[in-house]
Design an enzyme around this catalytic site. Structure first.
Site, PDB file in Angstrom:
ATOM      1  N   SER A 278       8.383  -0.478  27.157  1.00  0.00           N
ATOM      2  CA  SER A 278       9.413  -0.393  26.127  1.00  0.00           C
ATOM      3  C   SER A 278       9.315   0.938  25.402  1.00  0.00           C
ATOM      4  CB  SER A 278       9.242  -1.544  25.126  1.00  0.00           C
ATOM      5  OG  SER A 278      10.135  -1.427  24.043  1.00  0.00           O
ATOM      6  N   SER A 279      10.467   1.530  25.076  1.00  0.00           N
ATOM      7  CA  SER A 279      10.542   2.779  24.323  1.00  0.00           C
ATOM      8  C   SER A 279       9.825   3.893  25.094  1.00  0.00           C
ATOM      9  CB  SER A 279       9.975   2.572  22.917  1.00  0.00           C
ATOM     10  OG  SER A 279      10.259   3.667  22.086  1.00  0.00           O
ATOM     11  N   ASN A 280       8.779   4.510  24.519  1.00  0.00           N
ATOM     12  CA  ASN A 280       8.029   5.499  25.278  1.00  0.00           C
ATOM     13  C   ASN A 280       7.482   4.901  26.570  1.00  0.00           C
ATOM     14  OD1 ASN A 280       8.491   7.426  23.345  1.00  0.00           O
ATOM     15  ND2 ASN A 280       6.373   7.598  22.664  1.00  0.00           N
ATOM     16  N   GLY A 282       8.894   2.530  28.238  1.00  0.00           N
ATOM     17  CA  GLY A 282      10.018   2.420  29.153  1.00  0.00           C
ATOM     18  C   GLY A 282      10.296   3.723  29.864  1.00  0.00           C
TER      19      GLY A 282
END
Length: 666
Positions: A278-280, A282
């Site tokens: 997720s986020s970084n 991801g």
């Protein structure tokens, strides 16, 4: 009850998947621990899943926390029953039946901590492998997770990492060269991989991070700038983002080494491997998939990926009547732009949550006008102009709801972190007059409180702000002060340090030597979009203010379509009424749904695809229904609010892509 064993460093092989007797030269195993699944466990650290809706765990002695207490505090992840935790999802919920598991989310098994490093301790990519006691041998599987943000290894376990353990898979995490590695310069103490702060000299190469300072340099720096601290995500001088993909693949290799030691039948050929983050994290799974020449991965699921793309004007994204050409923007580009205009734009958004958390918004508007960065004369017009500039730069209207919260979460801290990171700057450089220190109530630098120093591994999000440690404006004419409260030298106002924000922007867009360092660092990790036909699902919230879809996921779909061509196997799921943080704060609770629910559903879809050859769903917009009610008193999220990802979406919901041209329905 737990048992802990110290292990010697492993060394031998540097590439490929290790087979029996072959161990990577970069792999350094630190600790092996067994958790019995009752008093302590892999998922909830013995607290049970319901504990995540209550108060954070406390330390028996905050000045001398044990490694076990630090781990428990790191595992704790605040969850909301109103968002469906404990009913629609969670480590204690069977998502197929909605029934609760008898184990309350506790799962027994072994946990192995290790570093990936070339031997000098400067990289020390932290890795965590969890092997459940009921590890499947009928359908062997491994889930690889680069953690979100710059956080510690335990950040994602309760959020979504438990999904792998529930499927009887091993789960391996890595911190991407970030993580909670703090060097408290005044104390000269550093974190070990399992959390305790110890003297830097005693830690040696086992330090999670140690600033590149000898004793004379450290003493000299502190004499000029007392109380300052350094942390890995900003000051490693490694530009770790260039290696996020490699770190993911190495974590998979690490897992296979350990699994083969326990069961020689565990091989790449008979094991399903899914990378998800997720986020970084991801973004890291996409970078890893692009680098996967050894075919270590079978599938990828990325949630709200912070991925930055190589420029390519063949990519076009059209939504309604709005058309944008190109592959989005780098994180530092849009963060440094938003860092200028976002606090002023807050005043133009009607009924925006947490507006009161941005107290100097009007001052920022006036200072932007005085510097010629806004042309409007009145406050209302300045705010509207700032918001219009953000929209023109790429933020969609749906992101407006998050501007106050997004700025309160400290984009200056993020921007300064990544400028230091990508430019490989030293802590002594104090780029744009920014440094980091604990501060008092007036924002003046002070010594790090002893209890914060002792527990920082479990309370910091991989950098500042962390407790009282925050970004400091060393250029405040009244003396160094917390940047949020400081005065800009050129304006004489408390305007969230506009001078610093302008300087950061120049480092991203200008031509100075410092700017060239930053640009060179960014060029080292830009994504190609080439996934080699690997089955991939991206899920992203349309309201994401932190990593807007227009800068990341939408253009990535187009770029992948160009470079993978007919072999492209990427599906993009855009979810309405979903923002980046999954916050349940008043004003968000009534309007937003948790994107993690669609992350978990995407994992289910990928699992079905890899195990039963169920086709992946088409790219689509999933239209959710907000909970409604009053801010702070939202209705409970129900299944009807969050429809499934459809195997056959309507024409009005399908996202189409052809020759790099992406069509997104309103």
């Amino acid at each position: 009850m737990m048992k802990t064993f110290c292990a010697v460093s492993l060394a031998l092989m540097s590439i490929g998947v290790a087979r029996a007797g072959e161990l990577p030269v970069w792999l350094h195993e630190e600790q092996v621990t067994h958790y019995n699944g009752t008093s302590d466990d892999l998922v909830t650290a013995g607290m049970g899943a319901e504990a995540m809706t209550g108060a954070a765990p406390r330390f028996a002695d905050p000045l001398h926390p044990t490694a076990q207490e630090l781990r428990r505090a790191s595992v704790f992840y605040r969850a909301s029953k109103g968002q469906g935790y404990g009913r629609l999802f969670g480590p204690h919920v069977d998502q197929e039946t909605g029934q609760s598991f008898d184990d309350a989310g506790r799962i027994a098994g072994d946990e192995i901590l290790a570093y990936a490093d070339d031997g000098d301790g400067r990289q020390n990519i932290a890795m965590l492998l969890q092997i459940p006691s009921d590890l499947s041998t009928e359908r062997r599987c491994l889930i690889a997770i680069p953690v979100a943000g710059s956080a510690s290894l335990f950040r994602d376990i309760v959020d979504f990492g438990y999904w792998g353990l529930r499927h009887r898979c091993a789960v391996v995490y890595n911190d991407k060269g970030h993580g909670n590695g703090f060097h408290l310069l005044e104390n000269d103490t550093v974190n070990l991989i399992d959390g305790p702060q110890v003297p830097a000299q005693a830690a040696g190469s086992k330090a999670h991070f140690r600033a590149d300072l000898d004793e004379a340099a450290r003493t000299s720096f502190l004499a000029a700038w007392p109380h300052r601290v350094a942390f890995k995500a900003a000051h490693s001088k490694q530009n770790p983002e260039k290696d996020w993909g490699t770190d993911l693949l190495r974590s998979v290799q690490f897992a296979f080494v350990e699994l083969a030691k326990r069961d020689p039948g565990f091989t790449r050929e008979n094991t399903i491997v899914i990378a998800t983050g997720s986020s970084n994290g991801g973004g890291a799974v996409l970078y890893g998939a692009e680098k996967d020449a050894a075919h270590l991965l079978d599938g990828v699921v990325a949630r709200e990926p912070q991925v930055q793309l190589k420029p390519d004007d063949r990519v076009v994204v059209k939504r309604g009547t709005l058309e944008r050409r190109g592959t989005g923007r780098s994180l530092l580009d849009y963060f440094s732009f938003g860092n200028l205009y976002q606090p002023c734009a807050v005043l133009a958004v009607t009924d925006i949550p947490l507006r009161d958390r941005v107290p100097f918004a009007a001052n920022r508007c006036q200072s932007l006008h005085d510097k010629g960065l806004l042309t409007s004369a009145t406050l209302d017009a300045q705010a509207r102009e700032a918001l219009d500039r953000m929209h023109a730069y790429g933020w969609d209207d749906e992101t407006d709801v998050g501007h106050a919260f997004g700025y309160f979460v400290a984009p200056d801290a993020t921007a300064t972190k990544y400028v230091n990171d990508h430019g490989r700057f030293d802590v002594r450089d104090r780029v744009c007059g920014y440094s980091y220190a604990a501060t008092d109530a007036d924002g003046r630098p002070v010594a790090v409180p002893p209890d914060l120093a002792a527990t920082i591994f479990s309370v910091a999000p991989g950098g500042a702000p962390a407790g009282t440690i925050d970004v400091v404006n060393d250029n405040d004419p009244t003396g160094a002060r917390r940047s949020w409260l400081s005065v800009s030298p050129s304006t004489g106002r408390q305007d969230f340090n506009l001078d610093g924000a302008v300087c950061i922007r120049e480092l991203v867009t200008g031509n100075s030597s410092g700017s060239e360092r930053v640009k060179t660092g960014i060029d080292e990790f830009l994504a190609s979009g080439q996934l080699h036909g690997l089955p991939t699902i991206i899920v992203h919230g349309r309201n994401d203010d932190r990593v807007p879809v227009s800068f990341s996921s939408r253009p990535y779909l187009g770029l992948n379509n160009i470079v993978d061509g007919e072999s492209a196997n990427l599906r993009y799921i855009e979810v309405t009424n979903a923002e980046h943080f999954g916050t349940d704060l008043p004003g968000f609770d009534t309007r937003m749904i948790p994107l993690v629910l669609y992350h978990l559903r995407a994992l289910d879809l990928m699992w079905a695809h890899l195990t039963r050859k169920t086709p992946l769903p088409p790219s689509q917009v999933v239209r959710t229904t907000p909970r409604g009610g009053e801010p702070g008193k939202a209705l409970m999220l129900e299944s009807v609010n969050v429809p499934s990802i459809s195997a056959a979406p309507s024409e009005g919901d399908r996202i189409l892509v052809d020759h790099g041209r992406v069509l997104v329905p309103d």
